[in-house]
Design an enzyme around this catalytic site. Structure first.
Site, PDB file in Angstrom:
ATOM      1  CE  LYS A  57      -3.004   0.607   3.517  1.00 29.93           C
ATOM      2  NZ  LYS A  57      -2.750   1.919   4.159  1.00 29.93           N
ATOM      3  CB  SER A  58       3.836   2.275   1.971  1.00 26.42           C
ATOM      4  OG  SER A  58       3.282   2.180   3.253  1.00 26.42           O
ATOM      5  NE  ARG A  62       6.193   6.628   0.739  1.00 24.40           N
ATOM      6  CZ  ARG A  62       5.352   6.377   1.731  1.00 24.40           C
ATOM      7  NH1 ARG A  62       4.304   5.603   1.541  1.00 24.40           N
ATOM      8  NH2 ARG A  62       5.548   6.913   2.933  1.00 24.40           N
ATOM      9  N   GLY A 130      -4.903   7.845   5.504  1.00 19.33           N
ATOM     10  CA  GLY A 130      -3.998   8.850   6.053  1.00 19.33           C
ATOM     11  C   GLY A 130      -2.805   9.071   5.136  1.00 19.33           C
ATOM     12  NE  ARG A 158      -5.320   8.149  10.931  1.00 16.71           N
ATOM     13  CZ  ARG A 158      -4.629   7.357  10.136  1.00 16.71           C
ATOM     14  NH1 ARG A 158      -5.210   6.810   9.075  1.00 16.71           N
ATOM     15  NH2 ARG A 158      -3.367   7.118  10.384  1.00 16.71           N
ATOM     16  CD  GLN A 205       0.540   8.279   7.102  1.00 15.54           C
ATOM     17  OE1 GLN A 205      -0.061   9.146   7.725  1.00 15.54           O
ATOM     18  NE2 GLN A 205       0.021   7.091   6.845  1.00 15.54           N
ATOM     19  CG  ASP A 356       0.449   0.081   9.466  1.00 13.71           C
ATOM     20  OD1 ASP A 356       0.044   0.928  10.288  1.00 13.71           O
ATOM     21  OD2 ASP A 356       0.842   0.389   8.319  1.00 13.71           O
ATOM     22  NE  ARG A 387      -4.824   0.087  13.133  1.00 11.57           N
ATOM     23  CZ  ARG A 387      -4.160   0.231  11.995  1.00 11.57           C
ATOM     24  NH1 ARG A 387      -2.835   0.286  12.013  1.00 11.57           N
ATOM     25  NH2 ARG A 387      -4.802   0.310  10.849  1.00 11.57           N
ATOM     26  NE  ARG A 431      -2.473  -1.962   8.237  1.00  6.60           N
ATOM     27  CZ  ARG A 431      -2.266  -2.403   6.999  1.00  6.60           C
ATOM     28  NH1 ARG A 431      -2.453  -3.672   6.694  1.00  6.60           N
ATOM     29  NH2 ARG A 431      -1.847  -1.568   6.048  1.00  6.60           N
TER      30      ARG A 431
END
Ligand code: S3P
Length: 478
Positions: A57-58, A62, A130, A158, A205, A356, A387, A431
């Site tokens: 995902k990251s 990008r 996010g 957030r 981030q 995560d 979380r 998650r």
């Protein structure tokens, strides 16, 4: 709330996808769900077989963002086609880039070059993400345009001040809700200033948002982080031709500098399988007696591999095979066999490399023998849900013994299966949803989560994949 907006956009995007993608969407009904999707997991047999998890995902976010800021056409293979990344794709279209998906699943991004983003005509709805929101704020901050950002109910809670504050120092102007929350309006700087920013949190981030804004500034923009967070931005900036340096600080942190106003050049790339998604079948296989699975092509960048290190310390049989470099990232095929786990202490310094993965580690810890003590988890309070609280509430409901002491989480396993049998609130957090479904597969009694719709943000085929391996996850009535 805004989540509906993004879902509407996603439906529109999905409708425009090519035939192969339509098949994909049909196979993954969770992607199009606009209402709650309760799911149950019950006792599963051993997990067996081979699988591949979706793209990281990251890196996917990008790849699209840097592709959009480069000159030329970037082809991206293995992109995660989850809702989070689709929201970033849609936002980049609104900012003037052209993104298309071929029938072979390869995405092509035609970039506008650094400084070339256009003012979007409507809101940028970042859904649950996010990463998408914060990184695009950084990109917009270096352009003399105004953009309005929103997201779903989780994202709107957030904290965004962690990026808007340094971006303001670079010349951006931001009007946000109280506490710097979305929806917010951001006007980028006509002449962005390069800064040196000492970040109070080890957040990739935050680092990435500043480096992205720094691309438009003259001279050098530097971020100093207290611990080394994931370095995909640094790697991809280099891949696209920017000059980036990264050096250790004396206090265990990192100082990263980008030289501004480069011409980023389009460069094809392959996205590896997401270790954060691989974590779920991996832990399920460890917990279900007699299991033996292989997960092919998983990214094992050391700044992402903290969970595998911890599970190995707990006694897990995880083998890394065919370790290789693909698209600038270290990738391996993972071979996992079930076996008993023992409690361990996880140091705070390891947190950024598995930030995560604490929900699924806490589930594994509930099956282990002895105490697992996880330090340095304050950042878990500001993820898609709180979380720390969500893990503790869910595990307690499933019969496990959990304590939170400050930012330390302690799970006391007995070596026996937790009871399960609970209904767990997923809190719009993919998650949390996947972690408790894994718990239900190995506990004494089934576990139900109130809503699995957000699983589509990062792992659209989670349910069919787990069931193919031998899992028992079904739609449920609450
Ligand atoms: C991400 C960084 C992490 C992680 C998130 C993805 C990224 O957040 O929790 O899921 O892609 O940069 P922080 O950097 O805020 O810790």
């Amino acid at each position: 709330m805004p989540r509906r907006l993004c879902q509407k956009q996603n439906r529109k995007m999905r409708a425009s996808l090519l035939p192969a993608a339509r098949v994909l969407v049909k196979t993954y009904p969770l992607m199009s769900s606009s209402s709650a999707t309760p799911l149950s997991s019950g006792t599963a047999g051993p997990l067996r077989g081979e699988c591949r998890v979706p793209g990281d995902k990251s890196i996917s976010h990008r790849a699209l963002i840097f592709g959009a800021l480069a000159v030329g056409r970037t082809r991206v293979s293995g992109l995660l086609e989850g809702e989070d990344v689709l929201c970033t794709a849609e936002a980049l279209r609104a900012l003037g880039a052209t993104l298309t998906r071929g029938s072979d699943g390869v995405w092509t991004v035609s970039g506008v070059g650094v400084g070339g983003l256009q003012e979007p005509g409507g809101m940028l709805d970042m859904g649950n993400s996010g990463t998408g929101a914060r990184l695009l704020m950084g990109a917009v901050a270096g352009h003399n345009i105004t953009a309005f950002f929103t997201g779903d109910a989780s994202l709107c809670k957030r904290p965004m001040a962690r990026v808007t504050e340094p971006l303001s120092r670079m010349g951006a102007r931001v009007v946000a809700r109280q506490g710097g929350r979305l929806p917010l309006a951001l006007t980028g700087a006509a002449d962005p200033l390069p800064i040196t920013y000492e970040s109070p949190v080890a957040s990739a981030q935050v680092k990435s948002a500043i480096l992205l804004a720094g691309l438009s500034a003259p001279g050098q923009t530097t971020v100093i982080e207290p611990l080394h967070s994931r370095d995909h931005t640094e790697n991809l900036l280099r891949h696209f031709g920017a000059t980036v340096t990264s050096e250790a600080t004396e206090t265990g942190g990192r100082r990263i500098t980008v030289t501004g106003q480069p011409e980023l050049i389009a460069a094809d790339l392959i996205v590896p399988g997401d270790p954060s998604s691989a974590a779920f079948p991996a832990v399920a296989a460890l917990l279900l007696p007699g299991s033996a699975i292989e997960i092919a092509g998983v990214g094992i960048n050391p700044l992402r591999a903290g969970l595998f290190e911890t599970l190995t310390e707990m006694g897990a049989a995880i083998e890394f095979k065919n370790t290789r470099i693909e698209g600038g990232e270290t990738v391996a095929d993972l071979s996992i066999k079930s076996g008993p786990l023992k409690g361990v202490t996880v140091p705070a310094e390891r947190a950024p490399s598995m930030i995560d993965e604490y929900p699924i580690l806490a589930v594994a810890a509930a099956f282990a023998e002895g105490k697992t003590v996880m330090h340095g988890l304050s950042e878990l309070r500001v993820k898609e849900s709180d979380r720390l609280a969500a893990i503790a509430t869910g595990l307690e409901a499933c019969g496990a013994k959990v304590t939170i002491e400050g930012d330390t989480l302690i799970v006391e396993g007995t070596g026996a299966r937790p009871k399960g049998g609970a209904k767990v609130a997923a809190l719009l957090d993919h998650r949390i949803a996947m972690s408790f479904l894994v718990l239900g597969m190995a506990a004494e009694r089934p576990v139900t989560i109130d809503d699995g719709a957000t699983i589509a943000t990062s792992f659209p085929d989670f349910v069919p994949l787990m069931n193919r391996l031998g899992g028992a996850i079904t739609e449920a009535a609450l």
